[in-house]
Design an enzyme around this catalytic site. Structure first.
Site, short mmCIF file in Angstrom:
data_model
loop_
_atom_site.label_atom_id
_atom_site.label_comp_id
_atom_site.label_asym_id
_atom_site.label_seq_id
_atom_site.Cartn_x
_atom_site.Cartn_y
_atom_site.Cartn_z
N TRP A 100 0.83 -1.20 0.00
CA TRP A 100 0.00 0.00 0.00
C TRP A 100 0.86 1.25 0.00
O TRP A 100 0.53 2.23 -0.69
CB TRP A 100 -0.99 -0.01 1.16
CG TRP A 100 -1.94 -1.16 1.06
CD1 TRP A 100 -2.02 -2.22 1.92
CD2 TRP A 100 -2.90 -1.42 0.03
NE1 TRP A 100 -2.99 -3.10 1.48
CE2 TRP A 100 -3.54 -2.63 0.34
CE3 TRP A 100 -3.29 -0.73 -1.13
CZ2 TRP A 100 -4.55 -3.19 -0.46
CZ3 TRP A 100 -4.29 -1.27 -1.93
CH2 TRP A 100 -4.90 -2.47 -1.59
N ASP A 167 -1.36 6.49 6.69
CA ASP A 167 -2.40 5.56 6.26
C ASP A 167 -2.59 4.56 7.41
O ASP A 167 -1.72 3.73 7.65
CB ASP A 167 -1.94 4.85 4.98
CG ASP A 167 -2.92 3.78 4.49
OD1 ASP A 167 -3.95 3.56 5.17
OD2 ASP A 167 -2.66 3.18 3.43
N LYS A 191 -11.54 -2.17 7.04
CA LYS A 191 -10.63 -3.01 7.81
C LYS A 191 -11.02 -3.06 9.29
O LYS A 191 -10.94 -4.10 9.89
CB LYS A 191 -9.18 -2.54 7.66
CG LYS A 191 -8.71 -2.45 6.21
CD LYS A 191 -8.27 -3.78 5.65
CE LYS A 191 -8.08 -3.79 4.14
NZ LYS A 191 -7.28 -2.71 3.60
#
Ligand SMILES: *Cc1c(COP(=O)(O)O)cnc(C)c1O
Length: 355
Positions: A100, A167, A191
């Site tokens: 990511w 993030d 998530k």
């Protein structure tokens, strides 16, 4: 019986949240209307949005500290470019600790100079790089708190003079941090907070407005702030479910209480990974291991079918590792119970006693 859901994302949500959410789809707030068929500008939904934002700031301890919470769309992946659009004038620093962050770097390169301050890419991201130099002329520094795919997690965050952007998609609300260190935090809901379709952004308002480029309205944090996350139709259902999960978390005692459980879950599983001779962990330094996503594999791959049969039979779902790592990944987000982790450990021990 409900499965023991170790899915990495979209992931397990509390049963009470799913039940309330289902009811609201049929009849929301006793309006005799579905949540899905009322105006997002109706008082009933506006108060959902307000409450969701308040709860997010409250959990993070960022109320009345110059921060705004936003519920945007486009997933965490949209933030990869939105962050760069809003903050990158000349040069940004990124730590590259997983797939990511790698993707975030790729997007940011479209907007200016991006320096990879540290990277564990050459080792397939199996550790968290430390002790790297931070230049003094960065517009911002971007990091990823938890690397969902590889199962590593940051315990220490860089000290910066420039804005610190993180993030936190896969570990937000799972552990206590000094959240005031961060100027912008973002997290895709699916998530640890809700269904896919909305992204929480928490931003210190004073750091915005420092780039000279024109920013399209939909990508401009200031526009979303000025419209209270209602510049366009928000993702009403994901925001509602996120609000329910954040209320559930408050009833559990907030981040401090859930962190204790998360620590216990991680300890139980890692202890077994280290003890059981049939398994090995993926992450090279134990201190970098993620408490949310534990990555491990069989020492002897010929046991794969037997092990897969056993955990499926035990009612476990979502244990396969990401294709870039292989093996297994047990995601232990907030709503996963200790009992589910115990079921997995029992299966690992059964494999050992029958091997
Ligand atoms: C899942 C994930 C993303 C991508 O989220 P989308 O909402 O699918 O764009 C980004 N960062 C991290 C750390 C993730 O775990």
């Amino acid at each position: 019986m409900k499965k023991h859901n170790f899915s990495a994302g979209p992931c397990i949500l509390p049963a009470s949240v799913l039940e309330k959410a289902s009811n609201a789809v049929i009849n929301f707030d006793n309006l005799d209307l579905s949540l899905l068929e009322i105006s997002h500008r109706s008082g009933n939904f506006v108060s959902v949005m307000e409450h969701a934002k308040e709860l997010a700031l409250e959990h993070l301890g960022l109320q009345n500290k110059g921060y705004t919470a936003l519920f945007l769309q486009g997933g965490a992946s949209m933030e990869f470019l939105m962050v760069a659009y809003n903050f990158l004038e000349k040069k940004a620093g990124y730590t590259n600790t997983g797939t990511w962050s790698d993707k975030a770097i790729k997007e940011a390169r479209l907007f200016g100079d991006v320096v990879e301050l540290a990277s564990s890419k050459a080792a397939n991201f199996n550790y968290i790089p430390k002790n790297y130099k931070i230049p003094t002329d960065l517009d911002f520094l971007h990091c990823t708190s938890n690397n969902t795919i590889f199962g590593t997690q940051l315990n220490e965050f860089p000290q910066t003079d420039c804005p610190l952007i993180c993030d936190m998609s896969s570990d937000i609300f799972s552990r206590q941090l000094d959240f005031e260190k961060f100027d912008l935090i973002y997290a895709g809901a699916q998530k640890n907070m809700g269904p896919a379709g909305t992204t929480l952004v928490v931003v210190r308002e004073s750091v915005l407005g420092n780039v000279s480029r024109q920013i399209p309205s939909m990508l401009d944090y200031k526009v979303h702030i000025s419209k209270d996350s209602m510049f366009n139709t928000p993702a009403v259902f994901p925001v509602y479910v996120s609000m329910l999960t954040l209320s559930w978390l408050k009833d559990q005692g907030g981040i401090t209480a859930i962190e204790k459980l998360n620590n216990q879950k991680a300890e139980i599983l890692y202890k077994e990974i280290d003890r059981n001779p049939l398994f090995k962990g993926f992450v090279s330094n134990k201190e970098d291991r993620s408490k949310m996503n534990a990555t491990f594999s069989l020492v002897d791959e010929s046991l794969t079918n037997t092990f897969d049969g056993l955990w499926k039979q035990a009612g476990i779902n979502g244990l396969n590792g990401h294709r870039s790592v292989g093996g297994y990944r047990a995601s232990m987000y907030n709503a996963l119970s200790i009992e589910s982790v115990q079921v997995l450990v029992d299966v690992m021990q059964n494999l050992e006693s029958n091997a």
